[in-house]
Design a protein around this motif. Sequence first.
Motif, PDB file in Angstrom:
ATOM      1  N   HIS A  68       0.870  -1.184   0.000  1.00  0.00           N
ATOM      2  CA  HIS A  68       0.000   0.000   0.000  1.00  0.00           C
ATOM      3  C   HIS A  68       0.901   1.226   0.000  1.00  0.00           C
ATOM      4  N   PRO A  69       0.350   2.390  -0.312  1.00  0.00           N
ATOM      5  CA  PRO A  69       1.208   3.588  -0.397  1.00  0.00           C
ATOM      6  C   PRO A  69       1.480   4.235   0.968  1.00  0.00           C
ATOM      7  N   TYR A  70       1.996   3.431   1.897  1.00  0.00           N
ATOM      8  CA  TYR A  70       2.466   3.929   3.202  1.00  0.00           C
ATOM      9  C   TYR A  70       1.351   4.518   4.074  1.00  0.00           C
ATOM     10  N   PHE A  71       0.117   4.025   3.952  1.00  0.00           N
ATOM     11  CA  PHE A  71      -0.978   4.540   4.774  1.00  0.00           C
ATOM     12  C   PHE A  71      -0.602   4.539   6.259  1.00  0.00           C
ATOM     13  N   ASN A  80      11.198  10.252   2.571  1.00  0.00           N
ATOM     14  CA  ASN A  80      11.320  10.973   1.304  1.00  0.00           C
ATOM     15  C   ASN A  80      12.490  10.429   0.462  1.00  0.00           C
ATOM     16  N   ARG A  81      12.908  11.183  -0.535  1.00  0.00           N
ATOM     17  CA  ARG A  81      13.808  10.626  -1.554  1.00  0.00           C
ATOM     18  C   ARG A  81      15.282  10.951  -1.325  1.00  0.00           C
ATOM     19  N   ILE A  82      16.132   9.998  -1.726  1.00  0.00           N
ATOM     20  CA  ILE A  82      17.579  10.229  -1.830  1.00  0.00           C
ATOM     21  C   ILE A  82      17.936   9.909  -3.273  1.00  0.00           C
ATOM     22  N   HIS A 104      15.797   6.449  -4.271  1.00  0.00           N
ATOM     23  CA  HIS A 104      15.471   5.730  -3.039  1.00  0.00           C
ATOM     24  C   HIS A 104      14.337   6.495  -2.342  1.00  0.00           C
ATOM     25  N   LEU A 105      13.302   5.778  -1.912  1.00  0.00           N
ATOM     26  CA  LEU A 105      12.140   6.446  -1.293  1.00  0.00           C
ATOM     27  C   LEU A 105      11.770   5.773   0.027  1.00  0.00           C
ATOM     28  N   HIS A 106      11.564   6.594   1.059  1.00  0.00           N
ATOM     29  CA  HIS A 106      10.976   6.148   2.325  1.00  0.00           C
ATOM     30  C   HIS A 106      11.664   4.929   2.944  1.00  0.00           C
ATOM     31  N   GLY A 107      13.004   4.914   2.880  1.00  0.00           N
ATOM     32  CA  GLY A 107      13.743   3.882   3.614  1.00  0.00           C
ATOM     33  C   GLY A 107      14.018   2.610   2.847  1.00  0.00           C
ATOM     34  N   ASN A 179       5.775  10.474   9.819  1.00  0.00           N
ATOM     35  CA  ASN A 179       4.586   9.626   9.765  1.00  0.00           C
ATOM     36  C   ASN A 179       3.847   9.936   8.477  1.00  0.00           C
ATOM     37  N   HIS A 180       3.306   8.882   7.857  1.00  0.00           N
ATOM     38  CA  HIS A 180       2.717   9.026   6.524  1.00  0.00           C
ATOM     39  C   HIS A 180       1.194   8.861   6.539  1.00  0.00           C
ATOM     40  N   SER A 181       0.524   9.451   7.536  1.00  0.00           N
ATOM     41  CA  SER A 181      -0.948   9.374   7.549  1.00  0.00           C
ATOM     42  C   SER A 181      -1.535  10.212   6.425  1.00  0.00           C
ATOM     43  N   TYR A 182      -2.564   9.656   5.789  1.00  0.00           N
ATOM     44  CA  TYR A 182      -3.347  10.386   4.783  1.00  0.00           C
ATOM     45  C   TYR A 182      -4.621  10.846   5.489  1.00  0.00           C
ATOM     46  N   PHE A 183      -4.889  12.126   5.463  1.00  0.00           N
ATOM     47  CA  PHE A 183      -6.055  12.662   6.158  1.00  0.00           C
ATOM     48  C   PHE A 183      -7.168  13.007   5.184  1.00  0.00           C
ATOM     49  N   GLY A 211      12.157  13.468 -11.333  1.00  0.00           N
ATOM     50  CA  GLY A 211      12.155  12.339 -10.400  1.00  0.00           C
ATOM     51  C   GLY A 211      11.742  12.766  -8.998  1.00  0.00           C
ATOM     52  N   LEU A 212      11.238  13.986  -8.871  1.00  0.00           N
ATOM     53  CA  LEU A 212      10.782  14.579  -7.603  1.00  0.00           C
ATOM     54  C   LEU A 212      11.924  14.775  -6.592  1.00  0.00           C
ATOM     55  N   ILE A 213      13.127  14.968  -7.134  1.00  0.00           N
ATOM     56  CA  ILE A 213      14.291  15.305  -6.312  1.00  0.00           C
ATOM     57  C   ILE A 213      14.439  16.831  -6.313  1.00  0.00           C
ATOM     58  N   TYR A 251       0.256  18.598  -5.753  1.00  0.00           N
ATOM     59  CA  TYR A 251       1.274  18.948  -4.756  1.00  0.00           C
ATOM     60  C   TYR A 251       1.981  17.678  -4.272  1.00  0.00           C
ATOM     61  N   ASP A 252       3.274  17.657  -4.379  1.00  0.00           N
ATOM     62  CA  ASP A 252       4.115  16.576  -3.857  1.00  0.00           C
ATOM     63  C   ASP A 252       5.482  17.213  -3.602  1.00  0.00           C
ATOM     64  N   HIS A 253       5.468  18.194  -2.704  1.00  0.00           N
ATOM     65  CA  HIS A 253       6.624  19.076  -2.529  1.00  0.00           C
ATOM     66  C   HIS A 253       6.886  19.340  -1.047  1.00  0.00           C
ATOM     67  N   VAL A 288       7.950  20.443   5.669  1.00  0.00           N
ATOM     68  CA  VAL A 288       6.783  19.567   5.658  1.00  0.00           C
ATOM     69  C   VAL A 288       6.475  19.238   4.199  1.00  0.00           C
ATOM     70  N   GLN A 289       6.339  17.941   3.918  1.00  0.00           N
ATOM     71  CA  GLN A 289       5.991  17.512   2.566  1.00  0.00           C
ATOM     72  C   GLN A 289       4.476  17.504   2.466  1.00  0.00           C
ATOM     73  N   LEU A 290       3.948  18.291   1.536  1.00  0.00           N
ATOM     74  CA  LEU A 290       2.514  18.226   1.233  1.00  0.00           C
ATOM     75  C   LEU A 290       2.353  17.291   0.050  1.00  0.00           C
ATOM     76  N   ASN A 294      -1.878  12.209  -5.135  1.00  0.00           N
ATOM     77  CA  ASN A 294      -1.982  12.254  -6.596  1.00  0.00           C
ATOM     78  C   ASN A 294      -1.885  10.877  -7.245  1.00  0.00           C
ATOM     79  N   PHE A 295      -1.252   9.936  -6.537  1.00  0.00           N
ATOM     80  CA  PHE A 295      -1.093   8.599  -7.118  1.00  0.00           C
ATOM     81  C   PHE A 295      -2.211   7.641  -6.674  1.00  0.00           C
ATOM     82  N   LEU A 296      -3.122   8.105  -5.829  1.00  0.00           N
ATOM     83  CA  LEU A 296      -4.247   7.234  -5.447  1.00  0.00           C
ATOM     84  C   LEU A 296      -5.158   7.105  -6.668  1.00  0.00           C
TER      85      LEU A 296
HETATM   86  C1  BGC Z   1       5.747  11.023  -1.719  1.00  0.00           C
HETATM   87  C2  BGC Z   1       5.046  10.631  -2.999  1.00  0.00           C
HETATM   88  C3  BGC Z   1       4.854   9.152  -2.999  1.00  0.00           C
HETATM   89  C4  BGC Z   1       4.082   8.757  -1.765  1.00  0.00           C
HETATM   90  C5  BGC Z   1       3.984   7.274  -1.668  1.00  0.00           C
HETATM   91  C6  BGC Z   1       4.891  10.619  -0.582  1.00  0.00           C
HETATM   92  O1  BGC Z   1       5.500  10.932   0.611  1.00  0.00           O
HETATM   93  O2  BGC Z   1       6.037  12.382  -1.673  1.00  0.00           O
HETATM   94  O3  BGC Z   1       5.773  11.038  -4.128  1.00  0.00           O
HETATM   95  O4  BGC Z   1       4.221   8.698  -4.143  1.00  0.00           O
HETATM   96  O5  BGC Z   1       4.698   9.229  -0.623  1.00  0.00           O
HETATM   97  O6  BGC Z   1       2.721   6.870  -1.564  1.00  0.00           O
END
Ligand code: BGC
Length: 352
Positions: A68-71, A80-82, A104-107, A179-183, A211-213, A251-253, A288-290, A294-296
């Motif tokens: 799942h997308p880190y709910f 976030n990204r490296i 690399h994303l989220h660990g 924390n990656h809660s979606y509200f 690449g959102l870097i 928004y993904d910034h 803070v990443q907003l 967008n990918f749901l």
């Molecule tokens: C990122 C998105 C990524 C999402 C994963 C967010 O933190 O900024 O680009 O798609 O996590 O679901």
Amino acid sequence: MTIAKEVFGHIDGEIPVYLYTLKNANGCEVRIADYGGIVVSLTVPDRTGKPSDVVLGFSTLDEYLKGHPYFGAIIGRYGNRIAKGRFALDGVAYTLAANNDENHLHGGLKGFDKAVWQAEIIEGKEGQSLALSYLSKDGEEGYPGNLSVKVVYTLTEDNELKIDYEAKTDQPTVVNLTNHSYFNLAGEGTGDILGHEMLLNADHFLPVDAGLIPTGELRSVRGTPFNFTESTAIGARIDSDDEQLRLGGGYDHCFVLNQGGDQLTLAARVHEPTSGRIMEVYTDQPGVQLYTGNFLDGSNVGKGSAAYGHRSGFCLETQHFPDSPNRADFPSTVLRPGETYSSCTIYRFSVR
Ligand code: BGC
């Protein structure tokens, strides 16, 4: 009131995962799993006192295990990204998993969101707390150093979900926890979040590449769709003709907080007009990443049996800037032996 503990499910049919329910006397309840430290549900009253669950998630562990997308999850070792999954520290080059195209994303492949944490129930003065501990071993996902992490969730009587993060290492490493809660303050599964009005205490944001870097620029929000210094509906400008919105699909910034990086300050205030719910976010982090979901795409069906469609939840991930390990000019995310990483974020709920 005591914290309830129940079996949420099993991993590989054998490792038990538990779900903990924290309550306060003012109508708030949060359920947290020791798998990923996932906030599975967060119930808060609306302006008439009617409770709704305001975070996206599933009703069973198996759905989380399927991917799942880190709910709701704790994100680490680096949220976030490296870029290209590479960085150097003290002259030593490290390679991490490229799990987001070349980045690399989220660990990584098995980040903190997929770890089973050791849980401890604390009935404290501030409210009910759940302390979650995890030892991330040297070399895990390519990161150096044994990192011992502790995340304490507290539900206060002021309708706050407070998250305290702490980490220590035995070798120099990089750390960025969130924390990656979606509200969805109208209630999960009720549609998109475009009508939520948002204020961000940020005069600058970090533009990104394809690449959102982050490109390294700190750009003023003035005159752009990124200006949330006055409360504005999330959807008011999200589809406007703007290069950065096109790159993010919305928004993904990361926003650069005006007073961030030191003491707890207000980062964001979000108001949902139909329910009257307000969520304020306080943090001591510089950014803070907003992320506006967008990918749901409707492929995840949530707790209330509703499919989570495009932009049906938003995340406000308090953190250091993305790709900081490769940017000497960004606030440092390096943690060294003898130092303690500590950070705090509060999600505070009220109504108007
Ligand atoms: C990122 C998105 C990524 C999402 C994963 C967010 O933190 O900024 O680009 O798609 O996590 O679901």
